[in-house]
Enzyme design. Structure first.
Site, PDB file in Angstrom:
ATOM      1  N   ASP A  47      29.749  22.091  61.504  1.00 47.97           N
ATOM      2  CA  ASP A  47      29.159  20.817  61.107  1.00 47.97           C
ATOM      3  C   ASP A  47      30.247  19.862  60.632  1.00 47.97           C
ATOM      4  OD1 ASP A  47      26.370  19.481  59.910  1.00 47.97           O
ATOM      5  OD2 ASP A  47      28.148  19.012  58.711  1.00 47.97           O
ATOM      6  N   TYR A  52      33.987  11.933  58.074  1.00 42.30           N
ATOM      7  CA  TYR A  52      34.886  12.941  57.505  1.00 42.30           C
ATOM      8  C   TYR A  52      36.311  12.762  58.014  1.00 42.30           C
ATOM      9  CZ  TYR A  52      30.562  15.548  56.395  1.00 42.30           C
ATOM     10  OH  TYR A  52      29.329  15.946  55.954  1.00 42.30           O
ATOM     11  N   LYS A  77      27.709  13.250  62.917  1.00 46.62           N
ATOM     12  CA  LYS A  77      26.790  12.298  62.292  1.00 46.62           C
ATOM     13  C   LYS A  77      27.224  10.852  62.527  1.00 46.62           C
ATOM     14  CE  LYS A  77      26.336  15.766  58.655  1.00 46.62           C
ATOM     15  NZ  LYS A  77      27.612  16.472  58.897  1.00 46.62           N
ATOM     16  N   HIS A 110      23.518   9.712  59.311  1.00 50.10           N
ATOM     17  CA  HIS A 110      24.152  10.265  58.118  1.00 50.10           C
ATOM     18  C   HIS A 110      23.470   9.816  56.824  1.00 50.10           C
ATOM     19  CE1 HIS A 110      28.314  11.899  56.723  1.00 50.10           C
ATOM     20  NE2 HIS A 110      27.367  12.215  55.869  1.00 50.10           N
ATOM     21  N   ASN A 148      20.204  13.222  54.359  1.00 53.08           N
ATOM     22  CA  ASN A 148      19.986  12.498  53.105  1.00 53.08           C
ATOM     23  C   ASN A 148      18.732  11.623  53.128  1.00 53.08           C
ATOM     24  OD1 ASN A 148      22.479  13.392  51.747  1.00 53.08           O
ATOM     25  ND2 ASN A 148      23.485  12.237  53.388  1.00 53.08           N
ATOM     26  N   VAL A 242      37.963  26.506  53.440  1.00 60.32           N
ATOM     27  CA  VAL A 242      39.150  26.484  54.297  1.00 60.32           C
ATOM     28  C   VAL A 242      39.936  27.780  54.135  1.00 60.32           C
ATOM     29  CG1 VAL A 242      39.312  23.964  54.271  1.00 60.32           C
ATOM     30  CG2 VAL A 242      40.539  25.296  52.538  1.00 60.32           C
ATOM     31  N   GLU A 249      33.767  36.458  53.178  1.00 58.13           N
ATOM     32  CA  GLU A 249      32.861  36.809  52.084  1.00 58.13           C
ATOM     33  C   GLU A 249      31.504  36.138  52.271  1.00 58.13           C
ATOM     34  OE1 GLU A 249      32.251  35.619  47.412  1.00 58.13           O
ATOM     35  OE2 GLU A 249      34.301  35.975  48.081  1.00 58.13           O
TER      36      GLU A 249
END
Length: 293
Positions: A47, A52, A77, A110, A148, A242, A249
């Site tokens: 995503d 970004y 987006k 977005h 949103n 990152v 995990e």
């Protein structure tokens, strides 16, 4: 439920329940390596967003992975500046070029137009959705949705459009569970997707005693419990990381289940307020140019 489990959208397509978010991942090697780590670990859902600034790094990592394009779900987006300029088609084309693909699997608005900033906010949202629908019908995006959108905004779209949003990506985590919004999404057949599953902005999230106690019971970390809770609440998750070890995990959430007692304890943590935005009111933060992400 496992890493390959998918959620059916209202047009019959399916999207992976689990993915990697790259919000705030720096363009270049950081994002590139994060996506490569994720794909190597088995993730097949990435995503990103135009705002970004890291779509090119995402695309390069996907290309270099050697994994067939059709096996990877890519979400990006449409940002507010492009909406104001009625530039939806060109914005998509720019994202496709940066991603190095001729389609995206999911394209989201977005942010909705704000009622306190635009007298015609309903018209803006409707016009944008019509443009998104055209892109979907052309096959350049395989699914369309929103991000949103609070319940009132979502209902406005769902009641008056032929093709309803397939996904609504909203801040959702153990401290802000969006129960009312989830009920609306279920009513209109919209998949609930979480951004910020670790309550980014709340420094005490990973020391929360309830989450820690549930984790200790199952031999799991707070992060793993938080993700499992959302998955069992029928919410798609895209945790951002990152770090290779943390990505691995985060994937260890399919070998245990939360029982009814666990779920009730976590449900009781809901504070019904954003951890990301101070005094979050969608009418005052939507559509703000230069919103710091």
């Amino acid at each position: 439920m496992n890493l390959t489990t998918k959620k059916r959208l209202n047009d019959g397509r399916e999207m992976p329940l689990f993915g990697l978010g790259v919000f705030r991942s720096k363009d270049g090697e950081e994002t590139y390596n994060a996506v490569r780590y994720a794909l190597d670990a088995g993730y097949r859902h990435i995503d990103t967003a135009a705002v970004y600034g890291n779509e090119a790094s995402v695309g390069r990592a996907i290309h270099d992975s050697g994994i067939p394009r059709e096996e990877i779900w890519i979400t990006t987006k449409l940002w507010n500046d492009e909406i104001r300029a009625h530039n939806e088609e060109a914005a998509l084309q720019a994202s496709l070029k940066r991603l190095g693909t001729d389609y995206v699997d999911l394209y989201l608005i977005h942010w909705p137009a704000a009622a306190n900033r635009f007298d015609n906010w309903e018209d803006i949202n409707g016009q944008t959705w019509r443009a998104m629908t055209e892109l979907y019908q052309q096959g350049r995006v395989r699914a369309i949705g929103v991000s949103n959108f609070f319940p009132d905004r979502l209902v406005d779209l769902c009641q008056f459009v032929e093709i309803r949003p397939m996904v609504n990506q909203v801040e959702t985590h153990a401290l802000y569970q969006q129960k009312a919004a989830h009920a609306i999404m279920e009513k209109y057949g919209v998949v609930h997707e979480s951004w910020g599953p670790f309550a980014e902005g709340r420094k005490d999230f990973f020391t929360n005693p309830v989450l820690a106690a549930v984790g200790a019971k199952h031999g799991k970390s707070v992060a793993q419990v938080a993700l499992r809770f959302l998955l069992q609440s029928d919410v798609v998750v895209i945790p951002k990381s990152v770090h290779k070890a943390r990505m691995a995990e985060n994937l260890q959430v399919f070998d245990f289940s939360l029982d009814a007692e666990d779920m009730a304890a976590i449900q009781a943590l809901d504070q019904e307020e954003s951890a990301f935005f101070s005094h979050y009111d969608p009418a005052t933060v939507e559509f703000i140019t230069g919103l710091e992400l």
